[in-house]
Design an enzyme around this catalytic site. Structure first.
Site, PDB file in Angstrom:
ATOM      1  N   LYS A   1      33.251  16.734  43.054  1.00 46.70           N
ATOM      2  CA  LYS A   1      31.974  16.716  42.355  1.00 46.70           C
ATOM      3  C   LYS A   1      31.503  15.263  42.567  1.00 46.70           C
ATOM      4  O   LYS A   1      30.417  14.977  42.767  1.00 46.70           O
ATOM      5  CB  LYS A   1      32.205  16.902  40.976  1.00 46.70           C
ATOM      6  CG  LYS A   1      30.866  16.432  40.159  1.00 46.70           C
ATOM      7  CD  LYS A   1      29.713  17.050  40.509  1.00 46.70           C
ATOM      8  CE  LYS A   1      28.343  16.776  39.916  1.00 46.70           C
ATOM      9  NZ  LYS A   1      28.513  16.952  38.286  1.00 46.70           N
TER      10      LYS A   1
ATOM     11  N   LYS B   1      27.967   6.218  35.848  1.00 45.93           N
ATOM     12  CA  LYS B   1      29.329   6.707  35.597  1.00 45.93           C
ATOM     13  C   LYS B   1      30.112   7.538  36.930  1.00 45.93           C
ATOM     14  O   LYS B   1      31.132   7.265  37.074  1.00 45.93           O
ATOM     15  CB  LYS B   1      29.145   7.756  34.517  1.00 45.93           C
ATOM     16  CG  LYS B   1      30.302   8.448  33.933  1.00 45.93           C
ATOM     17  CD  LYS B   1      30.445   9.857  34.523  1.00 45.93           C
ATOM     18  CE  LYS B   1      29.245  10.664  34.078  1.00 45.93           C
ATOM     19  NZ  LYS B   1      29.274  12.140  34.775  1.00 45.93           N
TER      20      LYS B   1
END
Length: 307
Positions: A170, A238
């Site tokens: 991901k 992030k």
């Protein structure tokens, strides 16, 4: 099934709504209880606390903004796992740290709770339409058993391997998407300054070997000027930090990723953490005082819902 859904943000809300529409019983919990109101109107139950949400659930799903939020919600004697019954399943749909995910899954196993990681990718609009892609990590038997539940939320579903593999893939896909977005912005700027109609340039790139998912989707939001991809700079940074930490841990040089990371860091500092990540392209627009605008492009991508 009886489902506890924790985290009703830009992605979590439409995923939960898809499950409700598929006929599942649902209890929801979010620190901002107002987010749950439309789901309650559709039959969900708003839990007053995390343990209350998990009580009696066959499946608990978390969709949280960052690893710190996952750490605050999932593990430990006061966490979600402690409130779930033996024999239940926890599905983590946040984008989180692979090592953290392995540790939480081990804790779940000690409590006789199955675990799957299932981060989503492909744009928030596809979460609303039920077409978002889901990357899954975990035991193949557990994955096979619960695949129909995942299919109620998303479109293409791929098993990546054991716990941790999906989290890794991901963040890798996000790093690619950020690089593609920036490259699309440069390409459009070059076309404009060379005198080419921007709408025609967009469509020419779209049907070419230079096309990318980011160009095809987020490129439209740049050309509209809304930049509204429903994904913030804070989330982008992030994900970038997770990827670059993985690169350092594996000794893998990523010179292009490092370069684009610098660009996104500057964009985050310039426009703020809550700015849409697509606004990275605005750095180039502002530098050259050349807005990339063309008529006929949407402010949000087709399919994006409204609470």
């Amino acid at each position: 099934m009886r489902i506890a859904f924790v985290g009703l943000g830009n992605v979590g809300f439409p995923l939960a709504q898809n499950l409700l529409r598929a006929g599942h019983e649902m209890t929801v919990f979010d620190l901002d209880a107002s987010r749950a109101a439309p789901l309650v109107g559709q039959g969900a139950i708003l839990a007053p606390s995390l343990p209350a949400a998990a009580a009696g659930a066959e499946v608990a799903i978390t969709s949280l903004p960052n690893p710190a939020a996952v750490a605050a919600v999932v593990p430990g004697d006061q966490g979600l796992l402690s409130a779930l019954s033996a024999g239940s399943l926890w599905i983590e749909m946040s984008t989180t740290d692979a090592e953290d995910m392995r540790r939480y899954a081990a804790e779940a196993a000690k409590r006789d709770i199955d675990a799957l990681e299932a981060p989503v990718t492909g744009g928030v609009n596809r979460a609303w339409t039920g077409e978002i892609s889901i990357l899954v990590g975990g035991d193949e038997g557990v994955f096979a058993r619960y695949r129909p539940l995942l299919a109620a939320m998303g479109g293409e579903i791929e098993h990546m391997g054991p716990i941790g593999a999906a989290s890794i893939v991901k963040v890798i896909t996000n790093v690619l998407a950020f690089a593609h977005l920036w490259a699309s912005g440069e390409a459009l700027m070059l076309a404009k300054r060379a005198g080419v109609d921007l709408a025609k340039a967009y469509h020419g790139i779209r049907i070419s070997s230079g096309n990318s998912f980011a160009h095809e989707t987020e490129g439209q939001l740049v050309l509209n000027g809304s930049y509204n991809c429903a994904f913030t700079m804070a989330l982008a940074m992030k994900d970038y930090n997770l990827a670059l930490t993985l690169a350092r841990d594996t000794g893998t040089p990523l010179p292009m990723a490092e370069l684009v990371h610098e660009i996104f860091t500057k964009a985050s500092d310039t426009y703020g953490e809550q700015a849409w990540s697509t606004m990275a392209v605005k750095l180039l627009e502002d530098q050259l005082e050349e807005p990339l605008r063309a008529p006929g492009f949407p402010a949000v991508l087709p399919g994006t819902g409204d609470r």
